[in-house]
Design a protein around this motif. Structure first.
Motif, PDB file in Angstrom:
ATOM      1  N   GLY A   1       0.852  -1.128   0.037  1.00  0.00           N
ATOM      2  CA  GLY A   1      -0.001  -0.245   0.017  1.00  0.00           C
ATOM      3  C   GLY A   1       0.856   1.211   0.052  1.00  0.00           C
ATOM      4  O   GLY A   1       2.267   1.172  -0.470  1.00  0.00           O
ATOM      5  N   ASP A   2       0.317   2.388   0.486  1.00  0.00           N
ATOM      6  CA  ASP A   2       0.939   3.490   0.441  1.00  0.00           C
ATOM      7  C   ASP A   2       0.956   4.120   1.734  1.00  0.00           C
ATOM      8  O   ASP A   2       0.293   4.086   2.790  1.00  0.00           O
ATOM      9  CB  ASP A   2       0.066   4.772  -0.234  1.00  0.00           C
ATOM     10  N   LEU A   3       2.379   4.488   2.237  1.00  0.00           N
ATOM     11  CA  LEU A   3       2.802   4.853   3.783  1.00  0.00           C
ATOM     12  C   LEU A   3       2.511   6.420   3.687  1.00  0.00           C
ATOM     13  O   LEU A   3       3.051   7.122   2.808  1.00  0.00           O
ATOM     14  CB  LEU A   3       4.004   4.560   3.858  1.00  0.00           C
ATOM     15  N   ALA A   4       1.972   7.151   4.526  1.00  0.00           N
ATOM     16  CA  ALA A   4       1.924   8.411   5.064  1.00  0.00           C
ATOM     17  C   ALA A   4       2.891   8.920   5.593  1.00  0.00           C
ATOM     18  O   ALA A   4       3.252   8.344   6.762  1.00  0.00           O
ATOM     19  CB  ALA A   4       0.450   8.736   5.357  1.00  0.00           C
ATOM     20  N   TYR A   5       3.515  10.324   5.226  1.00  0.00           N
ATOM     21  CA  TYR A   5       4.090  10.889   6.046  1.00  0.00           C
ATOM     22  C   TYR A   5       4.033  12.245   5.818  1.00  0.00           C
ATOM     23  O   TYR A   5       3.722  12.881   5.019  1.00  0.00           O
ATOM     24  CB  TYR A   5       5.752  10.461   5.830  1.00  0.00           C
ATOM     25  N   GLU A   6       4.772  13.301   6.725  1.00  0.00           N
ATOM     26  CA  GLU A   6       4.589  14.521   6.708  1.00  0.00           C
ATOM     27  C   GLU A   6       6.295  14.998   6.837  1.00  0.00           C
ATOM     28  O   GLU A   6       6.902  14.578   7.668  1.00  0.00           O
ATOM     29  CB  GLU A   6       3.567  15.254   7.545  1.00  0.00           C
TER      30      GLU A   6
ATOM     31  N   ASP B   1       3.565   7.966   9.423  1.00  0.00           N
ATOM     32  CA  ASP B   1       2.739   7.077  10.077  1.00  0.00           C
ATOM     33  C   ASP B   1       3.120   5.582   9.562  1.00  0.00           C
ATOM     34  O   ASP B   1       2.926   5.200   8.489  1.00  0.00           O
ATOM     35  CB  ASP B   1       1.165   7.487   9.589  1.00  0.00           C
ATOM     36  N   LEU B   2       3.677   5.045  10.589  1.00  0.00           N
ATOM     37  CA  LEU B   2       4.221   3.669  10.192  1.00  0.00           C
ATOM     38  C   LEU B   2       2.837   2.619   9.750  1.00  0.00           C
ATOM     39  O   LEU B   2       1.857   2.901  10.023  1.00  0.00           O
ATOM     40  CB  LEU B   2       4.797   2.841  11.444  1.00  0.00           C
ATOM     41  N   ARG B   3       3.223   1.619   8.946  1.00  0.00           N
ATOM     42  CA  ARG B   3       2.083   0.668   8.713  1.00  0.00           C
ATOM     43  C   ARG B   3       1.285   0.170   9.740  1.00  0.00           C
ATOM     44  O   ARG B   3       1.666  -0.358  10.750  1.00  0.00           O
ATOM     45  CB  ARG B   3       2.678  -0.178   7.648  1.00  0.00           C
ATOM     46  N   GLY B   4       0.019   0.115   9.521  1.00  0.00           N
ATOM     47  CA  GLY B   4      -0.694  -0.329  10.579  1.00  0.00           C
ATOM     48  C   GLY B   4      -1.435   0.872  11.661  1.00  0.00           C
ATOM     49  O   GLY B   4      -2.162   0.500  12.385  1.00  0.00           O
TER      50      GLY B   4
ATOM     51  N   ALA C   1      12.093  10.994  11.622  1.00  0.00           N
ATOM     52  CA  ALA C   1      11.514  10.622  13.116  1.00  0.00           C
ATOM     53  C   ALA C   1      10.462   9.638  13.392  1.00  0.00           C
ATOM     54  O   ALA C   1       9.294   9.719  12.423  1.00  0.00           O
ATOM     55  CB  ALA C   1      10.938  12.060  13.526  1.00  0.00           C
ATOM     56  N   VAL C   2      10.835   8.742  14.082  1.00  0.00           N
ATOM     57  CA  VAL C   2       9.980   7.545  13.840  1.00  0.00           C
ATOM     58  C   VAL C   2       9.442   7.161  15.249  1.00  0.00           C
ATOM     59  O   VAL C   2       9.911   7.187  16.330  1.00  0.00           O
ATOM     60  CB  VAL C   2      10.867   6.070  13.627  1.00  0.00           C
ATOM     61  N   HIS C   3       8.011   7.116  15.295  1.00  0.00           N
ATOM     62  CA  HIS C   3       7.090   7.065  16.469  1.00  0.00           C
ATOM     63  C   HIS C   3       7.188   5.731  17.088  1.00  0.00           C
ATOM     64  O   HIS C   3       7.383   4.546  16.344  1.00  0.00           O
ATOM     65  CB  HIS C   3       5.911   7.567  15.974  1.00  0.00           C
ATOM     66  N   GLY C   4       6.260   5.521  18.062  1.00  0.00           N
ATOM     67  CA  GLY C   4       6.291   4.393  18.883  1.00  0.00           C
ATOM     68  C   GLY C   4       5.161   3.505  18.445  1.00  0.00           C
ATOM     69  O   GLY C   4       4.336   3.737  17.410  1.00  0.00           O
TER      70      GLY C   4
END
Length: 287
Positions: A20-25, A63-66, A36-39
């Motif tokens: 799919g498509d991974l969202a990020y900003e 936003d990591l997958r899921g 910057a990678v979230h928990g």
């Protein structure tokens, strides 16, 4: 890669990853970009506190997958899969080599990225994550969801409002946070869609199993590491994610280790004090 507007970011984008498509900003600043990678149960707005404390920092935040805007990207789950996704994100942004910042599970993903794609990672800043965590007593791969009962509880009901979720979140996951903090409301608004929290339960369990029972790569990492450790886990006087006895072991492989007193796991980044301490380490990494 697609782009859409967001008043709090330079841009919100997507990158094609397997499934799919991974969202990020991209949160705009004056520095060169920091990934910057979230928990584990979080999303890209985790970094709102850091950007408020240090608007000079340029942050590339997925936003990591899921999770959140990437909730429909399916498994496989696991730290290595997230790391490979982020290598594709760096390709999409035209970034050859960057400092990487990770909080909690994001720290494990950052370490895996540095191991699997070493030429893409300049340095690491790990916020209460990335080094091995001792599983709680009795935890197994089969019952790992029990260690995240508060997160699972978010998925098992429909929320009538952000205020209702705010009450739950500050009573369970993050009791030291300010319930009236507008950044916390902004954060939880990104969680909700039509009354449901946008977090895959399968992703939560699969990634947690990998954190506690997978083979970490931290001993193979050659890049400089800076590590921030919170005094408590969930609320005042709770056992920390990293025992004081372990700090010397990890300090031996870090450029700097900061033991931040008076904060728990969530407040290590989702508070002005935690964000300021993290910003100091990121600026050091940027040189």
């Amino acid at each position: 890669m697609t782009t859409q507007s967001d008043p709090r970011a330079r841009s919100v984008r997507t990158v094609a990853v397997p499934g799919g498509d991974l969202a990020y900003e991209v949160l705009d600043g004056d520095t060169r970009p920091v990934l910057a990678v979230h928990g584990i149960s979080s999303h890209r707005r985790l970094w709102s506190w850091l950007h408020a404390a240090a608007p000079d920092l340029t942050l590339v935040a997925p936003d990591l997958r899921g999770r959140a805007d990437s909730v429909d990207v399916p498994g496989p789950w696991g730290i290595a899969c997230h790391a490979d996704d982020l290598a594709l994100l760096l390709d999409a942004e035209g970034l050859d080599r960057v400092p990487v910042l990770g909080m909690s599970m994001g720290g494990f993903v950052a370490v895996a990225l540095a191991d699997r794609h070493a030429d893409r990672v300049e340095s690491l800043v790990l916020v209460d994550g990335g080094f091995p965590m001792t599983p709680p007593p009795g935890l197994t791969r089969e019952n790992v969801a029990g260690a995240f009962a508060d997160r699972v509880g978010r998925l098992e009901r429909r929320w009538e409002s952000v205020d209702e979720l705010l009450d739950y979140f500050t009573a369970t996951t993050a009791p030291l946070l300010d319930r009236d903090d507008p950044l916390l409301r902004h954060y939880l608004e990104h969680d909700l869609h039509e009354g449901l929290v946008r977090l895959s339960g399968d992703a939560l369990v699969g990634d947690a199993s990998d954190i506690f029972f997978g083979q970490g790569a931290w001993q193979r990492v050659a890049q400089p590491i800076r590590f921030l450790r919170a005094e408590w886990s969930v609320g005042r006087d709770t056992p920390p994610a990293y025992a004081a006895a372990d700090l010397g072991r990890y300090a031996a492989v870090t450029e700097r280790t900061v033991a931040l007193g008076g904060v728990d796991h969530a407040a290590s980044i989702m508070s002005p004090r935690g964000a300021a301490a993290t910003a100091e380490l990121v600026r050091e990494a940027l040189g």
